[in-house]
Design a protein around this motif. Structure first.
Motif, PDB file in Angstrom:
ATOM      1  N   ASP A  40       3.106  44.316 -10.854  1.00 14.69           N
ATOM      2  CA  ASP A  40       4.201  44.301 -10.059  1.00 14.69           C
ATOM      3  C   ASP A  40       4.921  42.706  -9.931  1.00 14.69           C
ATOM      4  O   ASP A  40       5.230  42.490  -8.874  1.00 14.69           O
ATOM      5  N   GLN A  91       7.282  40.587 -12.186  1.00 14.98           N
ATOM      6  CA  GLN A  91       7.833  40.141 -13.237  1.00 14.98           C
ATOM      7  C   GLN A  91       8.573  38.816 -13.224  1.00 14.98           C
ATOM      8  O   GLN A  91       8.389  38.115 -12.225  1.00 14.98           O
ATOM      9  N   SER A 142       4.803  50.410  -8.845  1.00  9.26           N
ATOM     10  CA  SER A 142       5.652  49.280  -8.779  1.00  9.26           C
ATOM     11  C   SER A 142       6.951  49.674  -8.445  1.00  9.26           C
ATOM     12  O   SER A 142       7.192  50.942  -7.954  1.00  9.26           O
ATOM     13  N   ALA A 191       2.908  42.965 -16.773  1.00  7.36           N
ATOM     14  CA  ALA A 191       3.796  42.633 -15.328  1.00  7.36           C
ATOM     15  C   ALA A 191       4.181  43.947 -14.414  1.00  7.36           C
ATOM     16  O   ALA A 191       4.058  43.678 -13.285  1.00  7.36           O
ATOM     17  N   ASP A 192       4.079  45.126 -15.082  1.00  7.06           N
ATOM     18  CA  ASP A 192       4.458  46.462 -14.375  1.00  7.06           C
ATOM     19  C   ASP A 192       3.392  46.660 -13.373  1.00  7.06           C
ATOM     20  O   ASP A 192       3.591  47.014 -12.091  1.00  7.06           O
ATOM     21  N   HIS A 225       8.664  47.669 -20.870  1.00 11.52           N
ATOM     22  CA  HIS A 225       8.914  47.516 -19.605  1.00 11.52           C
ATOM     23  C   HIS A 225       9.248  49.076 -18.943  1.00 11.52           C
ATOM     24  O   HIS A 225      10.310  49.429 -19.597  1.00 11.52           O
ATOM     25  N   GLU A 256       4.781  43.452 -21.094  1.00 10.52           N
ATOM     26  CA  GLU A 256       5.564  44.010 -20.076  1.00 10.52           C
ATOM     27  C   GLU A 256       5.083  45.025 -19.083  1.00 10.52           C
ATOM     28  O   GLU A 256       5.293  45.084 -18.067  1.00 10.52           O
TER      29      GLU A 256
END
Lengths: 227, 414
Positions: free
Chosen positions: B215, B217, B178, B211-212, B148, B208
């Motif tokens: 954006d 989380q 992000s 998700a970044d 992350h 991770e």
């Protein structure tokens, strides 16, 4: 009344009846062909010789009248029965009608295939007939590689192979040169001398001269019968 | 019997007596059959790939593929599911592990090339014996390890690499902004070009990094649940009881969806069946046209054939004997056509990699597929091809042969 091998009774053949292109090829022809005779059908082009030959040889069905071959009325025969009758006959066509690309020995024995003869037996029969007609060397040659005279002799060989009772020949010398025509005439004479009935349509006076019976046609009608 | 065999032999010889007609007939049948065989081969290949992908035949508890896929729906649409749900589900008796996954669509490059981005947890990517670890053998380079906040490491499909001209080690322009700012992604691996079509346009990264990139989380697309043997059904019920359902009525509420591998298997035919159905419909049209084509091609050398039949009739052949001869000829022509068609289909699929036709069945695949297209040429369609070929040739020639055979020889020879 004379009973012949072939008898035509009031035979007529009209092509495309009832249409604008109707053609009356044969009208009310009656004749008797005795067994073992050499018959010539004479007459000008379009007189109906080929049509009469086709009807006598069960290659076509008449519009009216009938043909009796040996003991059978051909017009009463089924398709299968007609095929059986044709096996008792031999045909020599003006244009030879050999199957292209098929070696001569196979061409002349093709009619025997449905009779169950093995290839070896057919080959033997072909060699015998071809030797008789001077074509031994051409047995494995396809018809398109033969001269006109050779092709016509091959066609005669095909007609002979099944030991027919009668051989029909339609203008057999018309596509041949003089020498080949004379050779063929001699072959036909020999065939007839051996007892086979011959029915030949021709313009060839030499052939007509050999005949025991000449039927002359004009405009589809029988105008003369000379023996 | 011997006469029948003799007649049958003349049927086979007749093929060579009319070489042009035979060649045109064979070509016409090939033109109809080859697309059919290639299409059916592709559909079967895709079906097999899909079955492998969802683990059909792999019993529950083998740890290779998930047994349950847990997702969330709102108003009939998929919505993200909280990653936090992985923990209570993981505590259920019979659950061996729960893996959150992100699957999303992104565009890359100036051409806005569409790709599917898959994010899997780093520990799952490095887990020994996992399917992903096996996948590593099909990658030129390394699996991603980015955490992350770091620049994402990506493994991309061969199709994408070719389209965007990317190699291992290349960096690509930022594909996200992000809260953590811009991060430059790096290509750490490229899938081999000869692996499944599903990976051709795929990007694999860590959960991770995914998700970044999106954006989002704390959320996943779905949770992959691995169970012990015989447990999936009871665990499915417990998951449905655990998840909030629609009762809370707030913005975060969702309806749970738990899909088992058996469910996926039952859904499989529907997806492929659509394209297969369209293809089959097109083939029925092609088949009908094929009969017409054969009817027309049987006109090649027709006067010659008509005359030949006339000669046979004149020399004592019966109609049924002529039909047997023609039937044998047609059947042999059908067999030869089918054999050549099968051969051409194999060549088309194997050496030409389903050139052009693969695009009909595989979305995003171009005329010249960059991936090895999957295909299975089974015995059943091959047998069907033989049947179709024989049927086509026989149908095309039977009528004209019969018509000529019942015509008086004098007329047929005219």
């Amino acid at each position: 009344m004379i009973r012949g091998l072939l008898e035509a009774e009031s035979l007529s053949r009209i092509y495309h009846p009832g249409t604008s292109s109707e053609v009356r090829a044969l009208s009310d022809v009656s004749l008797v062909i005795p067994a073992g005779s050499y018959v010539v059908l004479a007459g000008p082009s379009g007189s109906g010789k080929t049509t009469l030959l086709s009807l006598l040889g069960a290659l076509d069905r008449p519009t009216a009248g009938g043909v009796r071959f040996s003991d059978r009325n051909l017009e009463e025969c089924s398709d299968v029965e007609l095929a059986r009758q044709r096996r008792r006959m031999g045909f020599v066509f003006q244009d030879f009608s050999l199957i292209p690309r098929l070696p001569i020995w196979e061409n002349i024995t093709y009619p025997q295939i449905p009779r169950g003869l093995s290839a070896a037996k057919r080959r033997q029969a072909a060699d015998d007939v071809l030797a008789r007609l001077g074509l031994t060397a051409k047995a494995d040659t396809p018809p398109e590689e033969l001269s006109g005279g050779e092709q016509q002799r091959a066609a005669v060989a095909r007609a002979l192979i099944g030991n027919p009772e009668v051989i029909f020949a339609d203008e057999p010398t018309s596509n041949l040169d003089r020498r080949a025509a004379a050779e063929l005439a001699a072959i036909l004479q020999e065939i007839n001398d051996n007892g086979t009935t011959l029915v030949v349509s021709t313009h060839d006076t030499d052939l007509a001269g050999s005949a025991s019976l000449v039927f002359t046609l004009e405009d589809g009608r029988l105008v003369d019968a000379t023996s | 019997m011997s006469s029948l065999l003799n007649i049958a032999r003349t049927g086979s010889a007749a093929i060579l007596l009319s070489p042009l007609r035979s060649a045109v007939t064979v070509l016409a049948v090939i033109a109809v059959l080859v697309p059919y065989l290639v299409g059916v081969g592709l559909v079967e290949g895709l079906r097999q790939e899909a079955r492998i992908a969802i683990g059909v035949g792999i019993p529950a508890g083998e740890e290779l593929l998930p047994d349950l896929y847990v997702a969330a729906n709102q108003f009939g649409r998929r919505v993200p599911i909280p990653v936090a749900l992985a923990e209570p589900i993981g505590n259920f008796d019979g659950v061996t592990r729960v893996v959150p996954r992100i699957v999303g669509r992104i565009t890359l490059g100036k051409e806005n090339v569409e790709a599917v981005l898959v994010g899997m947890p780093r520990e799952e990517l490095q887990r020994r014996g996992s399917t992903i670890q096996r996948l590593a053998q099909l990658i030129d380079g390394q699996l991603p390890r980015s955490q992350h906040g770091e620049g994402p490491q990506l493994v991309i499909g061969s199709g994408l690499a070719r389209q965007l001209d990317l190699q291992v080690g290349a960096v690509i322009p930022p594909i996200f902004r992000s809260g953590g700012g811009e991060k430059t992604p790096t290509i750490t691996g490229i899938f081999h070009s000869d692996i499944s079509p599903w990976q051709s346009q795929m990007i694999l990264t860590t959960f991770e990094s995914a998700a970044d990139i999106f954006d989002q989380q704390g959320l996943a697309t779905d949770l992959l649940v691995f169970c012990r043997r015989g447990q999936p059904e009871s665990i499915r019920s417990r998951i449905l009881q655990l998840m909030p359902g629609s009762s809370t009525g707030d913005a975060t509420s969702f309806r749970p969806s738990v899909t088992s591998r058996a469910d996926l298997e039952s859904l499989l035919p529907a997806g492929l069946g659509h394209r297969e159905g369209v293809f089959n419909l097109l083939f029925v049209v092609a088949f009908a046209i094929g009969i017409l084509v054969i009817l027309i091609t049987s006109g090649f050398g027709r006067p010659e054939r008509r005359r030949e039949i006339g000669i046979l009739k004149a020399t004592g052949w019966q109609t049924d004997e002529i039909l047997v001869r023609s039937l044998v000829e047609s059947l042999l022509l059908g067999l030869v056509s089918a054999a050549i068609s099968i051969l051409v289909a194999v060549v088309w699929l194997k050496w030409f990699n389903g050139f052009w036709i693969a695009g009909i069945f595989l979305a995003g695949v171009e005329t010249q597929p960059a991936i090895a297209v999957p295909y299975v040429l089974a015995a059943q369609p091959a047998g069907l091809a033989v049947l179709i070929a024989c049927l086509l040739v026989t149908t095309g020639s039977a009528y004209s042969t019969w018509r000529t055979a019942v015509t008086p020889p004098a007329e047929a020879m005219r």
